[in-house]
Design a protein around this motif. Structure first.
Motif: not given
Ligand code: SAM
Length: 203
Positions: A17-20, A42-48, A50-52, A65-67, A107-109, A111-113
């Motif tokens: 449910g990522a919000h990019r 580090l870009d944590l939760g990098a997705g595609l 946007a921040v990288t 880092v992208e899971r 832009n972290i997920p 849920s893991i703040t």
């Molecule tokens: C909120 S989105 C942000 C994506 C990107 N940073 C952006 O702003 O467009 C979070 C991304 O984190 C990834 N993600 C979720 N949990 C994660 C985790 N524990 N470690 C690394 N990546 C995670 C998701 O697959 C998703 O791509």
């Protein structure tokens, strides 16, 4: 894939449910973080990415880092022309963190703040600019600045401990419409800046 109908906006799996972040908002985040070409970021939760992408444009060494391995593979392909970017398909909560000072801009997920902050404050983190839920950001900073009479309680005591090592503050609010898809709530930039070491003998 056959038989699966997908809209153009849903070509990438979105299991979390990522919000990019939209590109202009991501560029503002990176600009305000003051990243330079000397930094390791580090870009944590990098997705595609946007921040990288704006991080890479600063010339900094970037670890994204992208899971989700499928998203990580796409990101790696997108960043192929940026040799200073390394994409790591791993969990931000368990991936080894650098042994030298680094920044986190992401832009972290949402849920893991809390578990992510817990890791970062115990690492070589120098500074962080993290997009978090507005309410969570406000609560964290309020607790850090004025833990109040219940400071002895677990969570409040923990946050107060973080604040002794890092200055916590809030950057700009990021309205929900600056994300794709829009989350149900607005977000805010949570800033952490490591405090200088306390001179020996003082507490
Ligand atoms: C909120 S989105 C942000 C994506 C990107 N940073 C952006 O702003 O467009 C979070 C991304 O984190 C990834 N993600 C979720 N949990 C994660 C985790 N524990 N470690 C690394 N990546 C995670 C998701 O697959 C998703 O791509």
């Amino acid at each position: 894939m056959s038989g699966v109908r997908r809209s153009r906006r849903a070509t990438v799996p979105n299991p979390s449910g990522a919000h990019r972040l939209t590109d202009p908002a991501a560029r503002r985040l990176v600009r305000a973080a003051g990243v330079t070409s000397d930094d390791l970021v580090l870009d944590l939760g990098a997705g595609l990415g946007a921040v990288t992408r704006p991080l890479a444009a600063t010339g900094a060494r970037v670890i994204a880092v992208e899971r989700d391995p499928r998203i990580a593979a796409k990101l790696e392909a997108r960043m192929a022309a940026s040799p200073q970017v390394t994409v790591v398909a791993n969990d931000a909560l368990t991936v080894p963190l650098p042994h030298r000072p680094f920044k986190a801009v992401a832009n972290i997920p949402f849920s893991i703040t809390t578990p992510l902050l817990r890791r970062l404050v115990d690492s070589r983190l120098a500074a962080a600019d993290l997009v978090v839920e507005l309410g969570a950001g406000r609560r964290l900073v309020a607790t850090a600045l004025a833990p109040g009479p219940t400071a002895a309680r677990g969570r409040q005591r923990e946050v107060a401990g973080w604040h002794r090592r890092f200055e916590f503050s809030l950057g700009p609010v990021i309205p929900a419409h600056r994300f794709t898809p829009a989350p149900p709530v607005d977000a805010v930039v949570l800033r952490l800046r490591r405090r200088p070491p306390t001179p020996r003998g003082r507490s």
